[in-house]
Design a protein around this motif. Structure first.
Motif, PDB file in Angstrom:
ATOM      1  N   GLY A 162      -5.593 -11.690  -1.389  1.00  0.00           N
ATOM      2  CA  GLY A 162      -6.394 -11.031  -2.392  1.00  0.00           C
ATOM      3  C   GLY A 162      -7.416 -11.974  -3.000  1.00  0.00           C
ATOM      4  N   LEU A 222     -11.133  -5.855  -0.598  1.00  0.00           N
ATOM      5  CA  LEU A 222     -10.209  -5.156   0.304  1.00  0.00           C
ATOM      6  C   LEU A 222     -10.538  -5.448   1.768  1.00  0.00           C
ATOM      7  CD1 LEU A 222      -9.993  -1.718  -1.536  1.00  0.00           C
ATOM      8  CD2 LEU A 222      -8.073  -3.272  -1.132  1.00  0.00           C
ATOM      9  N   ASP A 247      -1.909  -2.591  -5.001  1.00  0.00           N
ATOM     10  CA  ASP A 247      -2.910  -3.263  -4.172  1.00  0.00           C
ATOM     11  C   ASP A 247      -3.961  -3.947  -5.036  1.00  0.00           C
ATOM     12  OD1 ASP A 247      -2.343  -2.356  -1.280  1.00  0.00           O
ATOM     13  OD2 ASP A 247      -2.266  -0.487  -2.410  1.00  0.00           O
ATOM     14  N   ARG A 301      -9.424  -8.932   2.458  1.00  0.00           N
ATOM     15  CA  ARG A 301      -7.964  -9.000   2.579  1.00  0.00           C
ATOM     16  C   ARG A 301      -7.490  -8.506   3.942  1.00  0.00           C
ATOM     17  NH1 ARG A 301      -3.968  -5.657  -1.319  1.00  0.00           N
ATOM     18  NH2 ARG A 301      -4.601  -3.975   0.075  1.00  0.00           N
ATOM     19  N   LEU A 322      -4.059   3.492  -1.248  1.00  0.00           N
ATOM     20  CA  LEU A 322      -4.224   2.343  -2.142  1.00  0.00           C
ATOM     21  C   LEU A 322      -3.667   2.674  -3.518  1.00  0.00           C
ATOM     22  CD1 LEU A 322      -7.845   1.114  -1.405  1.00  0.00           C
ATOM     23  CD2 LEU A 322      -5.734  -0.123  -0.924  1.00  0.00           C
ATOM     24  N   MET A 352       0.851  -1.179   0.000  1.00  0.00           N
ATOM     25  CA  MET A 352       0.000   0.000   0.000  1.00  0.00           C
ATOM     26  C   MET A 352       0.891   1.235   0.000  1.00  0.00           C
ATOM     27  SD  MET A 352      -3.060   0.976   2.673  1.00  0.00           S
ATOM     28  CE  MET A 352      -4.056  -0.407   2.183  1.00  0.00           C
TER      29      MET A 352
END
Length: 404
Positions: free
Chosen positions: A201, A192, A99, A195, A13, A1
């Motif tokens: 992911g 997200l 990301d 995660r 991000l 990130m």
């Protein structure tokens, strides 16, 4: 990130954007408006196809396409050919810091380039990959090409839009692309959150056709309950009456009486006190069955005044109603301007274009003020300086022949 210091809930991000035209770019536009950093990777020489779609603005404005500009503000651009080893090396460096990777190629293209989800997930387990396509990553249609009009037709929207007994009518905006782009935003943000819990992911698969079917709501229910295929009915609502456009003395306005209480107040506003007790109009079901008769009575009354007079009267009684604005009227609307819906984006010295902000508003933080849309490959040097090691930078700063 990556923390770039930008404001917004998605600040920090890094989104790597391989998309072009509308569905994918509209997805990443909304992510950028919410604070994410979006690096747009374009084909050397020509860039995103949308750069060649009008309307076009006069020099020195670059990019000249107002269409491209409206959906690519706030992004950075670097031109890379993913079939070229030199450019693949640059892309791999960017990918290692990303990301989210967003792409809208025909399914199978990323695998041919060596960037399938399976390969990327092994190399970079925390990376989120979003694939937006016409028909999705699986199924018998997956390899077929698609544009907005195709999915509007195949998804049923086209069959529902327009006036009764008239030819099919396309929705006036590219709802096939726009809906897929917004569902892409939803999927990415869900991935997200997941995660944050798991460290892993996900692959987000959004199909334009799926998105159109998801918007059918009432039509799907009516077909199964009533056993009849829904057809176009103009501005009417299929299950609520009165709900639609009605002619006044000078123009048309819309009125939506969503329940019996609102219908009663509407009748008071229009000085039609006998309607709520009329057996034809005493319930919403009855009103739907006798819509033509009710419309005749309402329009006979509405013809006595102009719409501005009626809007004031109806709003005083708490009736949902409004004028039918064209785009010029929308841009001049006092309410929209008071809420700061339009953003003046500078495109050249002394020239700015109004664009609509993302409608998502969060408390406690100013929304991101995006930068102008990028010229093709505009940010190449800065991106390489940030992501490529100094000892290798000179090599990468020299473009391949495709960039010339």
């Amino acid at each position: 990130m990556t923390d770039t210091g930008s404001r917004g809930p998605l600040a920090g991000l890094l989104i790597l954007d391989l998309t072009r035209v509308l569905a994918g770019p509209y997805c990443t536009l909304n992510l950028a408006d919410l604070g994410a950093r979006v690096i747009k990777v374009e084909l050397p020489g020509s860039g995103d196809d949308a750069r060649q779609i009008g309307p076009f603005m006069e020099p020195p404005i670059d990019p000249a396409s107002a269409y491209f500009s409206s959906i690519n503000r706030g992004k950075e651009s670097i031109a890379l050919n993913l079939k070229d080893q030199h450019d693949r090396s640059i892309f791999n460096e960017l990918l290692s810091s990303a990301d989210v990777l967003v792409e809208n190629f025909t399914p199978g293209t990323m695998a041919k380039l060596g960037y399938s989800w399976e390969e990327l997930h092994v190399r970079q387990p925390a990376l989120i990959m979003a694939s937006i396509s016409g028909f999705g990553q699986s199924g018998p249609y997956s390899a077929l090409p698609a544009y907005d009009i195709v999915v509007q037709a195949m998804g049923g929207i086209l069959s529902l839009t327009g006036e009764k007994d008239r030819p099919p009518t396309r929705v006036g905006v590219s709802i096939g692309d726009l809906a897929a782009g917004l569902f892409g935003v939803v999927g990415i943000q869900a991935a997200l959150i997941d995660r944050a819990r798991t460290g892993l992911g996900r692959h987000v698969d959004v199909a334009m056709l799926d998105a159109q079917v998801a918007l059918l709501e009432n039509a799907l229910a009516r077909y199964q309950v009533e056993g009849q295929v829904p057809k176009p009915i103009g501005s009417r609502h299929p299950s609520i009456t009165p709900f639609g456009a009605f002619n006044a003395r000078d123009a048309s306005l819309v009125i939506a009486a969503g329940n019996d209480a609102v219908f009663g107040r509407m009748c008071d506003a229009l000085d039609l006190p006998g309607l709520p007790s009329d057996v034809r109009f005493s319930s919403n079901r009855a009103r739907c069955q006798h819509e033509p008769q009710l419309r005749y009575i309402l329009e006979e009354k509405l013809a006595q005044k102009d719409i501005l007079e009626w809007l004031e009267i109806l709003r005083t009684h708490g009736i949902p109603c409004g004028p039918i604005n064209d785009v010029a009227a929308v841009m001049e609307d006092e309410h929209l301007n008071a809420r700061g819906v339009f953003l003046d984006v500078p495109l050249a010295p002394g020239y700015a274009m109004k664009m609509a902000r993302t409608p998502v508003r969060l408390s406690g933080e100013a929304r991101v003020r995006p930068s102008p849309p990028p010229r093709l490959d505009e940010n190449r040097e800065a991106i390489l300086a940030e992501f490529i090691g100094r000892e290798r930078r000179a090599y990468f700063l020299t473009p391949t022949p495709q960039h010339s």
